[in-house]
Design an enzyme around this catalytic site. Structure first.
Site, PDB file in Angstrom:
ATOM      1  N   LYS A  35     -20.051 -51.194 -10.834  1.00  9.59           N
ATOM      2  CA  LYS A  35     -19.865 -51.788  -9.510  1.00  9.59           C
ATOM      3  C   LYS A  35     -20.103 -50.752  -8.413  1.00  9.59           C
ATOM      4  CE  LYS A  35     -16.505 -55.198 -11.181  1.00  9.59           C
ATOM      5  NZ  LYS A  35     -15.097 -55.665 -11.130  1.00  9.59           N
ATOM      6  N   ASN A  82     -13.808 -65.907 -10.090  1.00 16.58           N
ATOM      7  CA  ASN A  82     -15.027 -65.330  -9.517  1.00 16.58           C
ATOM      8  C   ASN A  82     -15.866 -66.354  -8.766  1.00 16.58           C
ATOM      9  OD1 ASN A  82     -14.284 -62.875 -10.505  1.00 16.58           O
ATOM     10  ND2 ASN A  82     -15.761 -62.816 -12.177  1.00 16.58           N
ATOM     11  N   LYS A 123      -9.043   2.319  -2.299  1.00 20.10           N
ATOM     12  CA  LYS A 123      -9.307   1.637  -1.026  1.00 20.10           C
ATOM     13  C   LYS A 123     -10.706   2.021  -0.557  1.00 20.10           C
ATOM     14  CE  LYS A 123      -7.124   1.062   3.550  1.00 20.10           C
ATOM     15  NZ  LYS A 123      -5.933   1.431   4.351  1.00 20.10           N
ATOM     16  N   CYS A 128      -5.455  -3.372   2.258  1.00 17.44           N
ATOM     17  CA  CYS A 128      -5.254  -3.406   3.704  1.00 17.44           C
ATOM     18  C   CYS A 128      -6.542  -3.571   4.504  1.00 17.44           C
ATOM     19  CB  CYS A 128      -4.488  -2.166   4.146  1.00 17.44           C
ATOM     20  SG  CYS A 128      -3.731  -2.348   5.785  1.00 17.44           S
ATOM     21  N   GLY A 152     -15.124 -61.700   6.902  1.00 17.87           N
ATOM     22  CA  GLY A 152     -14.199 -62.593   6.219  1.00 17.87           C
ATOM     23  C   GLY A 152     -12.785 -62.110   6.464  1.00 17.87           C
ATOM     24  N   GLY A 177      -5.086 -60.466   4.899  1.00 18.87           N
ATOM     25  CA  GLY A 177      -4.525 -59.379   4.104  1.00 18.87           C
ATOM     26  C   GLY A 177      -4.757 -58.035   4.776  1.00 18.87           C
ATOM     27  N   GLU A 215       0.832  -1.198   0.000  1.00 15.57           N
ATOM     28  CA  GLU A 215       0.000   0.000   0.000  1.00 15.57           C
ATOM     29  C   GLU A 215       0.872   1.255   0.000  1.00 15.57           C
ATOM     30  OE1 GLU A 215      -3.589   1.779   2.889  1.00 15.57           O
ATOM     31  OE2 GLU A 215      -2.357   0.071   3.529  1.00 15.57           O
TER      32      GLU A 215
END
Length: 909
Positions: free
Chosen positions: A600, A439, A117, A170, A354, A358, A49
């Site tokens: 899916k 599958n 301003k 400002c 299940g 893993g 400024e």
């Protein structure tokens, strides 16, 4: 690469050494600092400024001498400014005597506008209203004999390279209704603040949060430059605080209390800001202010050949340890709370899981334990089933047993081998390890879990994670299904960190040891038997590294990045781990699977949302199952260079993909055969190789393709298409091929490929295409695609341009041409991608212009053809680094998407 093409803008917030009341010295310092910023590639810089006069000038603001000196300083700045856009603060007196505190926007040798301003502090140590008039209601037009016509108003924005910029000064930021908020709603994605904010205890922290939250609330970038120590006077001390934030994230800030000129530089991504705004309904539906005036700079942004901004390799995982500790606790709390609430809603007290041993099922196991604790239920209410089958490895089975034992949970082990064998026998299956074999196992496990849940009146807890859902790496109506999936929005990279964190912070020694073993176990669906004790399938060898896929997923869903942008960010983040060709390969895999597997996700069971990225069809991601992704048409750049040996790129070559198969190669420049292999393409899928002309830099890899294909299983003929010739210096395509692989050619041992008795398993068939006149040739096609060509002028070189039409998509490759025949606009009409050469700059003369079209000509061609995308390839050393200038010339005629190609890049149409 020029990162400005991907939506980036390099900006700076600067705080110079100021001489109070000395505009001449201040101008010199601003110019000096701006030159340094220009050398860094900064396109937009904001200074504090009233920096031209000094903020602390006090009653000197009433001095005609000071105001006249400021006016001359502004004129000098316009002449000397080296930046595409420079914004400085200055006092400006209107014709009616009112004095304004203004920001001057300087670009291309002129003042685009003055922004006054709005709000002046007049309390405590501030008494700005003694000198300045609030500018909110000002709407003036200055006509100056040297500066031209200049609008003076707050409701104006400034455009630089397509980036819209708003300004406040400002105190404006500290008010209840900041002008920057209105500017953002009017379209500004960047807000600049020219400030003179003094330093008090803890004020810097407040200021930083104010700037950061302003960028978050307005979904913008905020660049804040405050007056430095040399503005300090009497009771007030300034610190020169410079800040750059983007959508709530602090990108950069300066040290305070420095006694020298300094600047903070950062690269802003306005593309992600526009994406976030489009998705934020609160922002989209907010009331807009009246239309703002937009002042467009003719200057081009400086090129950004490099990006210094850091993007973490694992964007889902906090890098700060303390932050991650808090994040991990919260994630598991969200998961377990969601599961506990689901149990209460279903009026059940039992969970069925299940447990494979893993990573995913291990985390779900830990979440189940937490959920039972929340409900004051014993761990006996968790029914963990491990269901070994033909592909189950000894390590995962060991993990499952030890997990249950260490946690005090009963584990039931039910082999599915007999059931699967019977099922396959009923299907009259031959025993092959195919998709049916895989599958059948997955669905047998799901059947057992749901039926067991019926037996104990329990919920089946799903284990599949966000990364697997993105890739569709699950079996429909098998592991894809559950009563409630606790991992549905946890990515694979976060999975590993969470289990590691649990082992370190929440486990007894025995359980911690087992968790570490789980982390060391390769990720696998375990559906194919192994010949030894090793795991028969390793997921990341099949679908690619999960850390790459999570990176792709984050930037595609969270930031809306294009595949091209994701590729370039990934090459930066993984530079020490993966070659660019490897990244392209897995990026194609990601998009291919992401789009083809939506069916899916459409039928996903419920699960808790834990982060900003989710694929739930009920919330964050709704997409038709039938959408075309990688199963559509793509263009990949095998080589984007020219004939030079030192340009760091392969020679011109392009492969056109359809439905994830490489169908056409156009040109085979040096290095293209390597790029073809690295792209993951299969030579057996090709219909044809086409040449635009037969210069070495467009054709030299042809024998390498033919020789390399000897080891493949191709049986269908390969069509070779290229220009004919009436010039003794240039052979036609049939002659060229014979000189390469014919009996009297350079490689006579490949001559079998030209005969019916080809030892390579297929025959090469060559056809000449007319290279004279203006007649369009359309002599090749099948049920999938059509190819056409038209002669173009490349001095005396026989040359043609190619068009490939696949369904409703079309790609045009111009090759090298000078546009003397002016046939390209009609030939490329409606093209989705127009690939042209960026071989010469706009100021090229002589022989260069006899061979190649200028950037401005390419812009006119793309505009007249109404091409959706213009891709500039064949980039030579004489044009590298001049992309911004070429873009500016093209944009004078063409307002479509412009890309400068690099080797390996791939674009979906």
């Amino acid at each position: 690469m020029d990162f400005t093409n991907l939506g980036y803008l390099k900006v700076a917030a600067a705080s110079p050494v100021v001489s109070i009341g000395n505009p001449v010295a201040n101008t010199d310092e601003i110019v000096r600092q701006s030159q340094l910023l220009a050398e860094q590639g900064v396109s937009l810089a904001v200074f504090p400024e009233l920096c031209l006069s000094g903020y602390s000038a006090e009653d000197l603001f009433f001095s005609d001498s000071l105001l006249h000196s400021v006016e001359q300083a502004l004129i000098d700045l316009c002449a000397k400014n080296p930046l595409p856009m420079l914004v400085v603060g200055l006092p400006w007196r209107l014709n009616d005597g009112r004095l304004l505190n203004c920001a001057a926007v300087i670009s291309n040798g002129q003042v685009l506008g003055l922004v006054p301003k709005s709000t002046h502090p007049n309390y405590a140590e501030f008494y700005d209203l003694r000198w300045f008039t609030p500018g909110a209601a000002v709407n003036e037009t200055l006509i100056h004999n040297k500066l031209g016509t200049i609008p003076i108003r707050i409701d104006q924005l400034f455009s630089l390279g397509g980036h819209l910029i708003g300004i406040e000064i400002c105190e404006d930021l500290w008010t209840a209704e900041p002008p920057g908020a209105k500017a953002s709603l009017a379209g500004a994605s960047i807000i600049l603040n020219l400030s003179a904010s003094n330093e008090l205890i803890a004020k810097a922290d407040y200021r930083r949060e104010l700037v950061r939250m302003a960028s978050a609330a307005q979904l913008c970038a905020y660049v804040y430059a405050s007056a430095g120590a040399w503005e300090s006077s009497k009771d007030i001390v300034f610190g020169g605080h410079c800040l750059i934030t983007e959508n709530g994230q602090l990108l950069a800030q300066s040290d305070r209390f420095r006694m020298d000129s300094h600047a903070t530089v950062a690269e802003i991504d306005t593309a992600v800001l526009l994406h976030d705004r489009a998705k934020n309904i609160s922002f989209v539906h907010a009331d807009r202010p009246r239309a703002y005036r937009i002042n467009t700079s003719p200057a081009a942004c400086l090129p950004m050949p490099e990006l210094s901004r850091h993007y973490p390799r694992h964007p889902f995982v906090p890098t700060d340890e303390a932050e991650f500790d808090a994040r991990a606790q919260e994630i598991m709390a969200i998961q377990s709370t969601g599961l506990a609430r689901r149990m209460r809603a279903a009026h059940c007290d039992h969970l069925v899981l299940g447990l494979s041993g893993g990573l995913d099922s291990t985390l779900a196991f830990l979440v189940c334990l937490d959920a039972l604790k929340k409900l004051d239920l014993p761990f006996t209410h968790l029914h963990a089933l491990t269901l070994p089958g033909p592909g189950t490895g000894s390590q995962t089975l060991k993990n499952a047993r030890e997990l249950a034992s260490e946690a005090g949970v009963d584990l039931q082990e039910i082999s599915i081998e007999a059931a699967v064998a019977q099922h396959l026998k009923d299907l009259d299956h031959g025993g092959e390890h195919d998709i049916v074999f895989e599958n059948a196992q997955a669905r047998e496990r799901t059947q057992i879990l749901f039926n067991y849940a019926n037996k104990v009146s329990g919920l089946v807890v799903g284990t599949g994670d966000l990364s697997e859902l993105a890739l569709g790496w699950c079996t429909f109506n098998a592991d894809h299904m559950a009563s409630y999936n606790v991992n549905a929005s946890v990515p694979k990279t976060m999975m590993a960190y969470l289990v590691r964190w649990y082992a370190a912070h929440r486990s007894e020694k025995g359980l911690s040891t087992v968790l570490q073993e789980v982390l060391q176990t390769p990720i696998s669906p375990e559906l194919i038997p192994s010949d030894d004790e090793d795991i028969g399938q390793q997921t990341e060898e099949i679908v690619g590294p999960y850390e790459l896929h999570d990176f792709f997923l984050f930037h595609y869903l969270r930031n809306g990045a294009t595949p091209t942008k994701i590729f370039h960010l990934a090459t930066l983040s993984f530079a020490d781990s993966y070659a660019p060709a490897t990244i392209v390969k897995w990026l194609r895999q990601f998009f291919s699977r992401f789009f083809s597997q939506q069916f899916k996700r459409t039928t996903l069971p419920p699960g808790p949302k834990v982060g900003s990225v989710s694929l739930s069809p009920r919330g964050d991601w709704r997409m038709p199952d039938e959408v075309c992704g990688d199963t559509g048409v793509w263009i990949q750049i095998l080589g984007a260079g020219g004939p030079e040996i030192d340009d760091g790129a392969a020679g011109p070559s392009y492969v056109i993909w359809n439905d994830n198969k490489a169908r056409i190669i156009i040109d085979t420049g040096p290095g293209s055969s390597v790029g073809f292999d690295q792209s993951g393409a299969k030579f057996e899928d090709l219909y044809a190789i086409a040449f635009t002309h037969l210069h070495a830099d467009h054709s030299v890899d042809f024998p390498a393709f033919i020789k390399g294909s000897y080891f493949l299983d191709r049986t269908e003929p390969l069509i070779i298409l290229g220009p004919d010739s009436n010039n003794v210096n240039y052979p036609d395509t049939e002659t060229f091929v014979n000189r390469m692989i014919g009996p009297d050619g350079a490689y006579p041992y490949l001559q079998d490929f030209l005969t019916h008795q080809s030892s390579g398993g297929y025959r090469v068939r060559v056809r000449n295409v007319p290279s004279l006149g203006k007649k369009r040739w359309s002599g090749f096609g099948n049920d999938e695609l059509r190819m056409s060509a038209i002669p173009v002028n490349h001095a005396d070189v026989p040359a043609i341009a190619w068009r490939v039409d696949i369904g409703e998509m079309s790609i045009v490759v111009t090759g090298d041409f000078n546009n003397l025949k002016n046939v390209m606009p009609e030939f490329a009409k409606g093209a989705d991608a127009l690939i042209a050469t960026h071989a010469i700059a706009e100021n090229a003369r002589g022989n260069q212009r006899e061979l190649h079209a200028l950037p401005s000509q390419l812009g006119r061609i793309a505009d007249q053809a109404e091409a959706r995308m213009l891709i500039l390839s064949h980039r030579m050393n004489r044009t590298r680094g001049r992309e911004s200038q070429s873009r500016a010339e093209i944009e004078k005629s063409y307002d479509g998407y412009i890309l400068f190609a690099d080797d390996g890049e791939c674009w979906g149409l």
